[in-house]
Enzyme design. Sequence first.
Site, PDB file in Angstrom:
ATOM      1  N   GLU A 178       1.053   3.687   1.846  1.00 20.40           N
ATOM      2  CA  GLU A 178       1.588   4.483   3.089  1.00 20.40           C
ATOM      3  C   GLU A 178       3.016   3.559   3.369  1.00 20.40           C
ATOM      4  O   GLU A 178       4.025   4.363   3.803  1.00 20.40           O
ATOM      5  CB  GLU A 178       0.758   4.168   4.454  1.00 20.40           C
ATOM      6  CG  GLU A 178      -0.723   5.033   4.478  1.00 20.40           C
ATOM      7  CD  GLU A 178      -1.981   4.118   3.686  1.00 20.40           C
ATOM      8  OE1 GLU A 178      -2.936   4.565   3.919  1.00 20.40           O
ATOM      9  OE2 GLU A 178      -1.603   3.325   2.816  1.00 20.40           O
ATOM     10  N   ALA A 197     -23.294   3.415 -43.705  1.00 15.26           N
ATOM     11  CA  ALA A 197     -24.367   2.490 -43.915  1.00 15.26           C
ATOM     12  C   ALA A 197     -23.824   0.924 -44.093  1.00 15.26           C
ATOM     13  O   ALA A 197     -24.514  -0.056 -43.599  1.00 15.26           O
ATOM     14  CB  ALA A 197     -25.430   2.730 -44.996  1.00 15.26           C
ATOM     15  N   TRP A 226     -11.135   4.880 -40.286  1.00 14.34           N
ATOM     16  CA  TRP A 226     -11.307   5.553 -39.032  1.00 14.34           C
ATOM     17  C   TRP A 226     -12.173   6.882 -38.891  1.00 14.34           C
ATOM     18  O   TRP A 226     -12.096   7.367 -39.836  1.00 14.34           O
ATOM     19  CB  TRP A 226     -10.161   5.889 -38.283  1.00 14.34           C
ATOM     20  CG  TRP A 226      -9.025   4.454 -38.121  1.00 14.34           C
ATOM     21  CD1 TRP A 226      -8.089   3.890 -38.820  1.00 14.34           C
ATOM     22  CD2 TRP A 226      -9.229   3.587 -36.995  1.00 14.34           C
ATOM     23  NE1 TRP A 226      -7.562   2.917 -38.416  1.00 14.34           N
ATOM     24  CE2 TRP A 226      -8.116   2.488 -37.205  1.00 14.34           C
ATOM     25  CE3 TRP A 226      -9.892   3.304 -36.063  1.00 14.34           C
ATOM     26  CZ2 TRP A 226      -8.055   1.573 -36.481  1.00 14.34           C
ATOM     27  CZ3 TRP A 226      -9.729   2.408 -34.993  1.00 14.34           C
ATOM     28  CH2 TRP A 226      -8.709   1.560 -35.461  1.00 14.34           C
ATOM     29  N   ARG A 258      -8.044   3.587 -21.727  1.00 17.25           N
ATOM     30  CA  ARG A 258      -8.268   2.491 -21.547  1.00 17.25           C
ATOM     31  C   ARG A 258      -7.317   1.783 -20.265  1.00 17.25           C
ATOM     32  O   ARG A 258      -7.648   1.206 -19.443  1.00 17.25           O
ATOM     33  CB  ARG A 258      -7.655   1.472 -22.582  1.00 17.25           C
ATOM     34  CG  ARG A 258      -8.625   1.245 -23.728  1.00 17.25           C
ATOM     35  CD  ARG A 258      -8.180   0.522 -25.095  1.00 17.25           C
ATOM     36  NE  ARG A 258      -8.970   0.422 -26.062  1.00 17.25           N
ATOM     37  CZ  ARG A 258      -8.785  -0.356 -27.037  1.00 17.25           C
ATOM     38  NH1 ARG A 258      -7.641  -0.725 -27.345  1.00 17.25           N
ATOM     39  NH2 ARG A 258      -9.598  -0.193 -28.189  1.00 17.25           N
ATOM     40  N   ARG A 268      -1.955   0.012 -26.107  1.00 19.14           N
ATOM     41  CA  ARG A 268      -0.891  -0.134 -27.113  1.00 19.14           C
ATOM     42  C   ARG A 268      -0.049   1.370 -27.116  1.00 19.14           C
ATOM     43  O   ARG A 268      -0.968   2.294 -27.134  1.00 19.14           O
ATOM     44  CB  ARG A 268      -1.013  -0.648 -28.329  1.00 19.14           C
ATOM     45  CG  ARG A 268      -1.713  -2.014 -28.495  1.00 19.14           C
ATOM     46  CD  ARG A 268      -1.841  -2.657 -30.061  1.00 19.14           C
ATOM     47  NE  ARG A 268      -3.104  -2.145 -30.548  1.00 19.14           N
ATOM     48  CZ  ARG A 268      -4.363  -2.277 -30.536  1.00 19.14           C
ATOM     49  NH1 ARG A 268      -4.703  -3.108 -29.301  1.00 19.14           N
ATOM     50  NH2 ARG A 268      -5.077  -1.576 -31.123  1.00 19.14           N
ATOM     51  N   SER A 282     -16.084   1.896 -40.351  1.00 21.13           N
ATOM     52  CA  SER A 282     -15.883   2.885 -39.204  1.00 21.13           C
ATOM     53  C   SER A 282     -14.298   3.069 -39.130  1.00 21.13           C
ATOM     54  O   SER A 282     -14.210   4.070 -38.127  1.00 21.13           O
ATOM     55  CB  SER A 282     -16.557   2.246 -38.080  1.00 21.13           C
ATOM     56  OG  SER A 282     -15.930   0.966 -37.663  1.00 21.13           O
ATOM     57  N   HIS A 338       0.894  -1.069  -0.024  1.00 23.89           N
ATOM     58  CA  HIS A 338      -0.110   0.125   0.051  1.00 23.89           C
ATOM     59  C   HIS A 338       0.833   1.229  -0.025  1.00 23.89           C
ATOM     60  O   HIS A 338       2.002   1.179   0.308  1.00 23.89           O
ATOM     61  CB  HIS A 338      -0.928   0.091   1.257  1.00 23.89           C
ATOM     62  CG  HIS A 338      -2.072  -0.920   1.294  1.00 23.89           C
ATOM     63  ND1 HIS A 338      -2.667  -1.428   1.979  1.00 23.89           N
ATOM     64  CD2 HIS A 338      -2.124  -2.176   0.284  1.00 23.89           C
ATOM     65  CE1 HIS A 338      -3.744  -2.371   1.779  1.00 23.89           C
ATOM     66  NE2 HIS A 338      -3.268  -2.767   0.581  1.00 23.89           N
ATOM     67  N   GLY A 395     -20.835  -1.521 -28.772  1.00 22.79           N
ATOM     68  CA  GLY A 395     -21.531  -0.615 -29.659  1.00 22.79           C
ATOM     69  C   GLY A 395     -22.640   0.257 -29.316  1.00 22.79           C
ATOM     70  O   GLY A 395     -23.004   0.300 -27.942  1.00 22.79           O
TER      71      GLY A 395
END
Length: 370
Positions: free
Chosen positions: A54, A166, A172, A186, A209, A170, A52, A299
């Site tokens: 301390e 559509a 980027w 992350r 990464r 995605s 810990h 998603g």
Amino acid sequence: MTDTDRQHMRHALSLAARGLGRVWPNPAVGCVIVNDGRVVGRGRTVDGGRPHAETQALAVAGHQAAGATVYVTLEPCAHQGQTPPCVDALISAGVGRVVIACGDPDPRVAGKGIEKLKKAGIPVTTNFLDDEAQELQKGFLSRVRLGRPTLTLKLGMTLDGRIATASGESQWITGPDARRDVHRLRSSHDAVLIGAGTARTDDPMLTVRGFGNVPQPIRVVASRHLRLLDQSQLMATASETPVWLICGDDAAQTDVAETWRANGAEIIPVDTQNGQIAPRALLSALGSKGITRVFCEGGGTLGASLLAEGCVDDLVVFTAGKLLGAEGQPGVGALGLSALSDAPEFELVSVQRIGNDVRHHWRRPVTVAD
């Protein structure tokens, strides 16, 4: 309390922040020891949760801890666990004063550390920069008080709120600077969560990464029926970096589940709701396994279910300077709202330019239930 006290406590809080995503199920704590106006020891909870903060700071300070002031971001533990109580170590070192940012609601501690210090004749100041400390510790505090971790929902969208064309393209939407910032986020969470649709479409790794050899978050996929890719990056690496699959009770007994187990994944069955995984059951299951902070990357269907159930504590939205139009896929699935007053509402925390994109950080208002 003086400006110098604030400076030292903020130093301790900055040390604690370095442990986020690295120390669960323990809290990320920072400690600074000051003697005669000089910092003689400092430390944070070590990766993995022990030792810990301390004891780390006391080891650095050595004999200079005697008579010193200790600034610690959470009430020192007073129970015997895998390590001796930190409060005993402070008393044995002969510290002169202890300043605590916020109390620890864990029933094994909950005021006992403060009481023990006072009985030893050590002056104690509590609730110093409490708001800042509670914000830093909110994942741990939520797990102890509510039995669930806090959850941050991340969305990467165009100006018109679309996450894909559509046809599903995605990569980027946002630029490289925003993607690097996602890896940073992350790294400050215990677990990264996605839904089955994202797992099938993107076949992601979900690892951190670009930041060197850092502890990796638990990779979690919520899939009611375990309808996932037969061969995926997650399955191929599950024996190296943990993968947890959240599913319904029936799916946990299938051959698919056994295949994932054989490849190193852990299967966690939870209750369902309207034919889908119940968001609160999902978070409770993660909380029972010690997770304090979850970073959800979609998603849209999973995000909508978490929003609808009031399970999103923080919302981080990366907005790109692009437009995809009405035919693009929306960033959030159907919420089933009939009135504007029913819409989930968040308070703006910050807005920052990240490369050519904009990051908005929003926070759910605290309610009585919290």
